[in-house]
Design a protein around this motif. Structure first.
Motif, PDB file in Angstrom:
ATOM      1  N   ILE A 145       1.066  -1.254   0.447  1.00 43.89           N
ATOM      2  CA  ILE A 145       0.028   0.012   0.184  1.00 43.89           C
ATOM      3  C   ILE A 145       0.532   0.990   0.038  1.00 43.89           C
ATOM      4  O   ILE A 145       1.972   1.053   1.263  1.00 43.89           O
ATOM      5  CB  ILE A 145      -1.163  -0.126   1.560  1.00 43.89           C
ATOM      6  CG1 ILE A 145      -1.770  -1.490   1.504  1.00 43.89           C
ATOM      7  CG2 ILE A 145      -2.006   0.961   1.303  1.00 43.89           C
ATOM      8  CD1 ILE A 145      -2.399  -1.047   2.951  1.00 43.89           C
ATOM      9  N   THR A 146       0.916   2.248  -1.346  1.00 44.95           N
ATOM     10  CA  THR A 146       1.227   3.646  -0.955  1.00 44.95           C
ATOM     11  C   THR A 146       1.152   4.200  -0.088  1.00 44.95           C
ATOM     12  O   THR A 146      -0.097   4.446   0.181  1.00 44.95           O
ATOM     13  CB  THR A 146       1.771   3.662  -2.658  1.00 44.95           C
ATOM     14  OG1 THR A 146       1.551   3.080  -4.073  1.00 44.95           O
ATOM     15  CG2 THR A 146       1.672   4.962  -2.604  1.00 44.95           C
ATOM     16  N   LEU A 152       6.511   5.693  -3.720  1.00 42.22           N
ATOM     17  CA  LEU A 152       6.517   4.110  -3.793  1.00 42.22           C
ATOM     18  C   LEU A 152       5.508   3.258  -4.029  1.00 42.22           C
ATOM     19  O   LEU A 152       5.007   3.194  -1.853  1.00 42.22           O
ATOM     20  CB  LEU A 152       8.070   3.025  -3.830  1.00 42.22           C
ATOM     21  CG  LEU A 152       9.592   4.179  -4.664  1.00 42.22           C
ATOM     22  CD1 LEU A 152      10.457   4.170  -3.878  1.00 42.22           C
ATOM     23  CD2 LEU A 152       9.469   3.490  -5.929  1.00 42.22           C
ATOM     24  N   GLN A 153       4.888   2.711  -4.392  1.00 41.68           N
ATOM     25  CA  GLN A 153       4.349   1.658  -3.829  1.00 41.68           C
ATOM     26  C   GLN A 153       5.651   0.546  -3.849  1.00 41.68           C
ATOM     27  O   GLN A 153       6.502  -0.256  -4.346  1.00 41.68           O
ATOM     28  CB  GLN A 153       3.390   0.866  -5.293  1.00 41.68           C
ATOM     29  CG  GLN A 153       2.842  -0.693  -4.564  1.00 41.68           C
ATOM     30  CD  GLN A 153       1.983  -1.312  -5.318  1.00 41.68           C
ATOM     31  OE1 GLN A 153       1.460  -0.806  -6.487  1.00 41.68           O
ATOM     32  NE2 GLN A 153       1.065  -2.213  -4.966  1.00 41.68           N
ATOM     33  N   PRO A 154       5.524   0.090  -2.264  1.00 41.93           N
ATOM     34  CA  PRO A 154       6.553  -0.921  -1.943  1.00 41.93           C
ATOM     35  C   PRO A 154       5.978  -2.360  -2.279  1.00 41.93           C
ATOM     36  O   PRO A 154       4.462  -2.956  -2.174  1.00 41.93           O
ATOM     37  CB  PRO A 154       5.617  -0.701   0.143  1.00 41.93           C
ATOM     38  CG  PRO A 154       4.442  -0.617  -0.250  1.00 41.93           C
ATOM     39  CD  PRO A 154       4.152   0.161  -0.872  1.00 41.93           C
ATOM     40  N   ALA A 155       6.730  -3.006  -1.854  1.00 42.57           N
ATOM     41  CA  ALA A 155       6.658  -4.565  -2.023  1.00 42.57           C
ATOM     42  C   ALA A 155       5.502  -5.242  -0.671  1.00 42.57           C
ATOM     43  O   ALA A 155       6.181  -4.661   0.376  1.00 42.57           O
ATOM     44  CB  ALA A 155       7.777  -5.481  -2.158  1.00 42.57           C
ATOM     45  N   THR A 202      -2.022   0.125   7.938  1.00 44.92           N
ATOM     46  CA  THR A 202      -1.303   0.243   6.791  1.00 44.92           C
ATOM     47  C   THR A 202      -0.952  -1.973   6.934  1.00 44.92           C
ATOM     48  O   THR A 202      -0.218  -2.405   6.099  1.00 44.92           O
ATOM     49  CB  THR A 202      -0.142   0.828   7.618  1.00 44.92           C
ATOM     50  OG1 THR A 202      -0.092   0.668   8.780  1.00 44.92           O
ATOM     51  CG2 THR A 202      -0.398   2.053   6.205  1.00 44.92           C
ATOM     52  N   ASN A 203      -1.275  -2.835   8.179  1.00 44.51           N
ATOM     53  CA  ASN A 203      -1.280  -3.962   8.084  1.00 44.51           C
ATOM     54  C   ASN A 203      -2.114  -4.972   7.212  1.00 44.51           C
ATOM     55  O   ASN A 203      -2.861  -5.174   8.256  1.00 44.51           O
ATOM     56  CB  ASN A 203      -0.430  -4.087   9.012  1.00 44.51           C
ATOM     57  CG  ASN A 203       0.520  -5.809   9.186  1.00 44.51           C
ATOM     58  OD1 ASN A 203       0.238  -6.449   8.420  1.00 44.51           O
ATOM     59  ND2 ASN A 203       1.706  -6.029  10.335  1.00 44.51           N
ATOM     60  N   LYS A 204      -1.659  -5.471   6.445  1.00 44.15           N
ATOM     61  CA  LYS A 204      -2.903  -6.249   6.055  1.00 44.15           C
ATOM     62  C   LYS A 204      -2.516  -7.740   5.839  1.00 44.15           C
ATOM     63  O   LYS A 204      -2.994  -8.578   5.069  1.00 44.15           O
ATOM     64  CB  LYS A 204      -3.445  -5.370   4.720  1.00 44.15           C
ATOM     65  CG  LYS A 204      -3.834  -4.149   4.706  1.00 44.15           C
ATOM     66  CD  LYS A 204      -4.822  -4.273   5.614  1.00 44.15           C
ATOM     67  CE  LYS A 204      -6.057  -2.045   5.645  1.00 44.15           C
ATOM     68  NZ  LYS A 204      -6.314  -1.823   7.019  1.00 44.15           N
TER      69      LYS A 204
END
Ligand code: FNR
Length: 386
Positions: A145-146, A152-155, A202-204
């Motif tokens: 999630i950016t 950046l869009q993180p991995a 932010t943690n899914k």
């Protein structure tokens, strides 16, 4: 007259602080491949000369992909130790204490320093390109999630990434010791990696590092234990006490179905984690806030985060507490420690405006300031001689 508590010494794990002031960690984006430069020597050295009993240096990346920008400070390599030792040697030679903030920027990594972009005339936004030192392909967070536009869009971090991070914090803590630092601070705030793992916002993830509260704070606690084992001096932890998005339009909907008391990271969770961090060997919790959600609504008023410090001080015994955020006057700073709402006060931006603040604060609180000998006549003598 009794000593104002702001200037009372305090010893934690054998390290004696001459007062209750901390330099808030502030990125200067002036490192050379992570190494401290002349900039750091002069900048941090001068703070020691000007009455800051203890200097906490800026966010310092524990792995290269944990840098906000290519110009960030780093301690991911033994080769970087000597550059920081030069800074701590100067601080110690001038009776100061040195701390370092160990950090991983997580999904907020890989941007470019604004003034570097401006000076170089680069176009194309703030993401650091490969040819300009960027490392976009290496950036990861808890979930893909950016943070917001321009990032950046993180991995999604793999288990190997997570292990690398925990080991990185431990190794950086060992290097901090070798570099002469008296204390370390873990950066667990501002939406950087540790905070973004802890927050359900932010943690899914669905593995052992996501989902339940215990899973989400697993990374924070593993890092705290690893740093505690690697560093025998005081360990601090900076936390965001809230994300400031309660009631923000859109925030409720996005978190529909969440079973938690908060669908984001808030003060209840902060209080719970504070006790766990204490039990993991953390000595001091520094109470900051925000930085994990671009929709945040921060009430920017004097001492706006100090109530969080007071709350932790009251509810989590056995943990030293730091307050920070628009605490700009000596009276206000002193009153917070006098009321026992915090043990330490950090100043950030005020230092950038008024480097002699501690000496002036001593005068204002009725004390004789204690500057470096070379500066003493500026503070003590009235007549001009030799
Ligand atoms: C910061 N801040 C910050 N916080 C942190 O934990 N690590 C960091 O590296 C930085 N970097 C940074 C750079 C600059 C230029 C500023 C102004 C701020 C936040 C800082 O430590 C502090 O918490 C806030 O600035 C609020 O305190 P003041 O400035 O109101 O005293």
């Amino acid at each position: 007259t009794p000593l104002p508590k702001l200037f009372e010494p305090l010893t934690i794990r054998g390290v004696e602080w001459s007062n209750r002031l901390l330099v808030a960690p502030m990125c200067t984006y002036s490192a050379d491949n992570g190494k401290a430069t002349d900039w750091h020597l002069v900048h941090y050295g001068s703070l020691t000369l000007r009455g800051w009993g203890s200097v906490l240096t800026e966010a310092t990346a524990v792995v290269p992909e944990g840098r906000i920008s290519p110009q960030d400070a780093g301690l991911w390599d033994d080769e970087q130790i000597a550059s920081w030792k030069r800074v701590t040697d100067f601080i110690h030679a001038n009776k100061g204490k040195a701390g370092i903030q160990l950090a991983h920027a997580g999904r907020k990594a890989g941007t470019q320093t604004t003034w570097v972009v401006k000076e170089a005339g680069w176009t194309g936004g703030l993401i650091a390109s490969d040819e300009n030192g960027g490392f976009a392909k290496d950036v990861y967070g808890p979930s893909p999630i950016t943070f917001s536009k321009g990032y950046l869009q993180p991995a999604e971090a793999t288990e190997a990434d997570i292990k690398r991070v925990v080991d990185g914090f431990a190794a950086a803590a060992r290097r901090a010791k070798a570099a002469g630092f008296d204390f370390v601070q873990i950066h667990g705030a501002h939406g950087y990696l540790i905070h973004s793992f802890a927050s359900p916002n932010t943690n899914k993830r669905t593995d052992a590092y996501g989902g339940s509260y215990d899973n989400r704070v697993r990374l924070a606690l593993e890092i705290a234990r690893a740093v505690r084992a690697a560093f025998d001096g005081p360990v601090q932890y900076r936390i965001s006490a809230t994300e400031w998005i309660e009631g923000v339009a859109g925030a409720e909907k996005q978190f529909e179905g969440e079973k938690e008391e908060y669908a984001w990271w808030g003060i209840e969770q902060t209080t719970h984690l504070a006790a766990q961090l204490r039990d993991a060997g953390v000595d001091l919790l520094d109470l900051s806030s925000g930085g994990n959600d671009a929709r945040q609504q921060v009430p920017v008023v004097e001492a706006y985060q100090a109530p969080f410090a007071a709350h932790i001080k009251k509810h989590v015994p056995g943990l030293y507490v730091g307050a920070v955020g628009i605490i700009n006057t000596p009276e206000l700073a002193n009153s917070i420690v006098e009321r026992d709402e915090a043990d330490f006060i950090s100043l950030g931006r005020e230092i950038l405006r008024n480097v002699d603040w501690p000496l002036q604060a001593a005068v204002q609180l009725g004390l004789t300031p204690n500057p470096a000998e070379q500066y003493r006549r500026g503070w003590a003598e009235r007549e001009i001689a030799g």
